[in-house]
Structures are given as structure tokens and as C-alpha cells.
Design a protein around this motif. Structure first.
Motif, PDB file in Angstrom:
ATOM      1  N   ARG A  66       0.935  -1.295   0.020  1.00 45.02           N
ATOM      2  CA  ARG A  66       0.039   0.059  -0.044  1.00 45.02           C
ATOM      3  C   ARG A  66       0.854   1.243   0.014  1.00 45.02           C
ATOM      4  NH1 ARG A  66      -4.019  -2.575  -1.425  1.00 45.02           N
ATOM      5  NH2 ARG A  66      -5.355  -3.691  -0.318  1.00 45.02           N
ATOM      6  N   THR A  67       2.033   1.133   0.673  1.00 47.30           N
ATOM      7  CA  THR A  67       2.891   2.716   0.933  1.00 47.30           C
ATOM      8  C   THR A  67       4.458   1.811   0.567  1.00 47.30           C
ATOM      9  OG1 THR A  67       1.398   3.580   2.458  1.00 47.30           O
ATOM     10  CG2 THR A  67       3.230   4.342   2.351  1.00 47.30           C
ATOM     11  N   LEU A  68       5.112   2.936   0.135  1.00 45.37           N
ATOM     12  CA  LEU A  68       6.530   2.655  -0.132  1.00 45.37           C
ATOM     13  C   LEU A  68       7.421   3.802  -0.075  1.00 45.37           C
ATOM     14  CD1 LEU A  68       8.847   0.385  -0.773  1.00 45.37           C
ATOM     15  CD2 LEU A  68       8.205   0.885  -3.145  1.00 45.37           C
ATOM     16  N   VAL A  69       8.178   4.113   0.840  1.00 39.30           N
ATOM     17  CA  VAL A  69       8.928   4.982   1.008  1.00 39.30           C
ATOM     18  C   VAL A  69      10.512   4.743   1.072  1.00 39.30           C
ATOM     19  CG1 VAL A  69       9.820   7.048   2.776  1.00 39.30           C
ATOM     20  CG2 VAL A  69       7.600   6.108   2.906  1.00 39.30           C
ATOM     21  N   PHE A  70      11.244   5.522   0.161  1.00 38.71           N
ATOM     22  CA  PHE A  70      12.579   5.178  -0.212  1.00 38.71           C
ATOM     23  C   PHE A  70      13.445   6.575  -0.330  1.00 38.71           C
ATOM     24  CE2 PHE A  70      10.339   5.299  -4.201  1.00 38.71           C
ATOM     25  CZ  PHE A  70      11.111   6.108  -4.986  1.00 38.71           C
TER      26      PHE A  70
ATOM     27  N   VAL B 249       5.450   6.620  -1.925  1.00 42.83           N
ATOM     28  CA  VAL B 249       4.261   6.574  -3.017  1.00 42.83           C
ATOM     29  C   VAL B 249       3.514   5.593  -2.123  1.00 42.83           C
ATOM     30  CG1 VAL B 249       5.537   6.875  -5.022  1.00 42.83           C
ATOM     31  CG2 VAL B 249       5.733   4.699  -3.962  1.00 42.83           C
ATOM     32  N   ALA B 250       2.234   5.618  -2.767  1.00 36.42           N
ATOM     33  CA  ALA B 250       0.842   5.160  -2.035  1.00 36.42           C
ATOM     34  C   ALA B 250      -0.128   4.742  -2.917  1.00 36.42           C
ATOM     35  CB  ALA B 250       0.445   5.878  -0.789  1.00 36.42           C
ATOM     36  N   GLU B 251      -0.660   3.592  -2.817  1.00 33.99           N
ATOM     37  CA  GLU B 251      -1.547   3.327  -3.955  1.00 33.99           C
ATOM     38  C   GLU B 251      -3.050   4.156  -3.750  1.00 33.99           C
ATOM     39  OE1 GLU B 251      -3.503  -1.132  -4.716  1.00 33.99           O
ATOM     40  OE2 GLU B 251      -3.897  -0.345  -2.907  1.00 33.99           O
ATOM     41  N   VAL B 252      -3.520   4.375  -4.745  1.00 36.68           N
ATOM     42  CA  VAL B 252      -4.901   5.190  -4.673  1.00 36.68           C
ATOM     43  C   VAL B 252      -5.833   4.469  -5.514  1.00 36.68           C
ATOM     44  CG1 VAL B 252      -4.175   7.285  -3.676  1.00 36.68           C
ATOM     45  CG2 VAL B 252      -3.961   7.125  -6.076  1.00 36.68           C
ATOM     46  N   GLY B 253      -5.502   3.418  -5.943  1.00 36.18           N
ATOM     47  CA  GLY B 253      -6.405   2.734  -7.078  1.00 36.18           C
ATOM     48  C   GLY B 253      -5.743   1.646  -7.829  1.00 36.18           C
ATOM     49  N   PRO B 254      -6.328   0.730  -8.519  1.00 34.34           N
ATOM     50  CA  PRO B 254      -5.469  -0.443  -9.151  1.00 34.34           C
ATOM     51  C   PRO B 254      -4.589   0.181 -10.035  1.00 34.34           C
ATOM     52  CG  PRO B 254      -7.918  -0.371  -9.836  1.00 34.34           C
ATOM     53  CD  PRO B 254      -7.681   0.609  -8.816  1.00 34.34           C
TER      54      PRO B 254
ATOM     55  N   PHE C  21       6.384  12.418   7.589  1.00 38.26           N
ATOM     56  CA  PHE C  21       6.481  12.348   6.308  1.00 38.26           C
ATOM     57  C   PHE C  21       5.440  11.362   5.923  1.00 38.26           C
ATOM     58  CE2 PHE C  21       7.745  10.512   2.206  1.00 38.26           C
ATOM     59  CZ  PHE C  21       7.882  11.539   1.254  1.00 38.26           C
ATOM     60  N   VAL C  22       5.507   9.856   6.574  1.00 37.90           N
ATOM     61  CA  VAL C  22       4.715   8.926   6.097  1.00 37.90           C
ATOM     62  C   VAL C  22       2.982   9.224   6.711  1.00 37.90           C
ATOM     63  CG1 VAL C  22       3.939   6.492   6.717  1.00 37.90           C
ATOM     64  CG2 VAL C  22       6.638   7.346   6.539  1.00 37.90           C
ATOM     65  N   ALA C  23       2.978  10.082   7.766  1.00 40.40           N
ATOM     66  CA  ALA C  23       1.704  10.521   8.059  1.00 40.40           C
ATOM     67  C   ALA C  23       1.020  11.417   7.001  1.00 40.40           C
ATOM     68  CB  ALA C  23       1.689  11.037   9.410  1.00 40.40           C
ATOM     69  N   ARG C  24       1.736  12.174   6.585  1.00 37.33           N
ATOM     70  CA  ARG C  24       1.279  13.178   5.382  1.00 37.33           C
ATOM     71  C   ARG C  24       0.989  12.338   4.217  1.00 37.33           C
ATOM     72  NH1 ARG C  24       3.728  19.133   5.415  1.00 37.33           N
ATOM     73  NH2 ARG C  24       3.751  19.486   7.423  1.00 37.33           N
ATOM     74  N   LEU C  25       1.718  11.367   3.935  1.00 37.09           N
ATOM     75  CA  LEU C  25       1.626  10.478   2.622  1.00 37.09           C
ATOM     76  C   LEU C  25       0.306   9.680   2.991  1.00 37.09           C
ATOM     77  CD1 LEU C  25       2.172   9.383  -0.187  1.00 37.09           C
ATOM     78  CD2 LEU C  25       3.812   7.729   1.040  1.00 37.09           C
ATOM     79  N   ALA C  26       0.028   9.116   4.101  1.00 35.51           N
ATOM     80  CA  ALA C  26      -1.233   8.434   4.407  1.00 35.51           C
ATOM     81  C   ALA C  26      -2.387   9.127   4.248  1.00 35.51           C
ATOM     82  CB  ALA C  26      -0.807   7.950   5.940  1.00 35.51           C
ATOM     83  N   ALA C  27      -2.308  10.523   4.870  1.00 37.18           N
ATOM     84  CA  ALA C  27      -3.387  11.375   4.854  1.00 37.18           C
ATOM     85  C   ALA C  27      -3.940  12.044   3.517  1.00 37.18           C
ATOM     86  CB  ALA C  27      -3.067  12.552   5.688  1.00 37.18           C
ATOM     87  N   LEU C  28      -2.899  11.986   2.649  1.00 35.13           N
ATOM     88  CA  LEU C  28      -3.159  12.252   1.262  1.00 35.13           C
ATOM     89  C   LEU C  28      -3.694  11.103   0.508  1.00 35.13           C
ATOM     90  CD1 LEU C  28      -3.044  14.450  -1.112  1.00 35.13           C
ATOM     91  CD2 LEU C  28      -0.730  13.668  -1.522  1.00 35.13           C
ATOM     92  N   ARG C  29      -3.211  10.070   0.877  1.00 33.44           N
ATOM     93  CA  ARG C  29      -3.854   8.731   0.211  1.00 33.44           C
ATOM     94  C   ARG C  29      -5.437   8.549   0.749  1.00 33.44           C
ATOM     95  NH1 ARG C  29      -4.991   3.566   1.970  1.00 33.44           N
ATOM     96  NH2 ARG C  29      -4.763   1.957   0.102  1.00 33.44           N
TER      97      ARG C  29
END
Length: 145
Positions: A71-75, A84-89, A104-112
Motif C-alpha cells: 500500500r505504501t513505499l518510502v525510499f 508513494v502510496a496506492e490510490v487505485g488499481p 512524512f509517512v503520516a502526510r502521505l497516508a493522509a493524502l492517500r
């Protein structure tokens, strides 16, 4: 379905230049739908790297099956941190920061989550995209001038 202008506006709101230096929505193949920020780095480079790494990890077998799907990948990239995070297939959302940030990860999760609840990014359909072009093509039997 979220409109392009609204999608771009959401990416603009996400970029604060204190923590987040760039935001984008792209396909899993690397095609960019919208970007915001990215003054110090090329968005298309981050997009290509993100899509390549995402597709590689997506199909790797995992040792721990209970963890579920990717679902989420940080590098870390040469110029900063990418998440990056999945928002659809067929779509992923990406964030870029020049520095490591605690949230950073929390902001990515919130945007997703915001994208998943406010939009319905449909899978890309080539016939649907080509439909408006048919109006420009001559009908069968017509001579092109």
C-alpha cells in the motif's frame, strides 16, 4: 469523480516547501496525471523512479503473508526522500521531500486517504480516451481533403 483542476489544487495544498517539496498523482506505469512543487528536481524523473520501484516491489513475493498487499513505499533517492502510496488499481500518489521529516509517512497516508475518499480514479480506458478523436476522423467513404 474528481476533476483535474481539483486534483491539482489538492497537490498544491499538500506542498508546503517546509516538509513536502513535491506532490504528484501518476499511473503505476509512470505517466504523470498532475504535479505540484518540484522546483529543485524533475518531476518526470521522480515519477519514473517511483513507478519502476513500485512495480518491482508490487510483484515480489512476501515472506510474511499476514502483512497483506503493498500500500505504501518510502525510499531514499539521491536528492531526498520519496514516498508513494496506492490510490487505485492503476494509480499511485507520490510525495517528495529534500529532507527527512518525522511526519512524512503520516502526510502521505493522509493524502492517500483524502484521494480515496474524494475521488474515484477510474482505470484508464483507451477506447474512452480515443472517443473524442473519432469526431476528427473522416467517416468511411469520405475523402480526406
Amino acid at each position: 469523480m474528481i476533476q483535474g483542476r481539483e486534483l491539482h489544487g489538492l497537490m498544491e495544498q499538500t506542498v508546503d516547501r517546509e516538509v513536502i517539496d513535491g506532490a504528484m498523482v501518476l499511473t503505476t506505469k509512470g505517466s504523470i496525471l498532475t504535479t505540484a512543487g518540484f522546483e529543485n528536481v524533475e518531476a518526470k524523473v521522480i515519477s519514473a523512479i517511483s513507478a519502476n520501484i513500485w512495480s518491482h516491489f508490487l510483484y515480489l513475493p512476501t515472506k510474511n503473508r499476514e502483512m497483506g498487499d503493498l500500500r505504501t513505499l518510502v525510499f531514499r533517492a539521491e536528492y531526498g526522500v520519496v514516498g508513494v502510496a496506492e490510490v487505485g488499481p492503476e494509480y499511485i500518489v507520490g510525495l517528495y521531500s529534500r529532507r527527512q521529516a518525522a511526519d512524512f509517512v503520516a502526510r502521505l497516508a493522509a493524502l492517500r486517504t483524502q484521494l480515496l475518499t474524494t475521488s474515484s480514479l477510474k482505470p484508464f480506458d483507451e477506447t474512452e480516451a480515443a472517443a473524442p478523436m473519432s469526431a476528427w476522423l473522416p467517416a468511411d467513404g469520405d475523402k480526406a481533403s
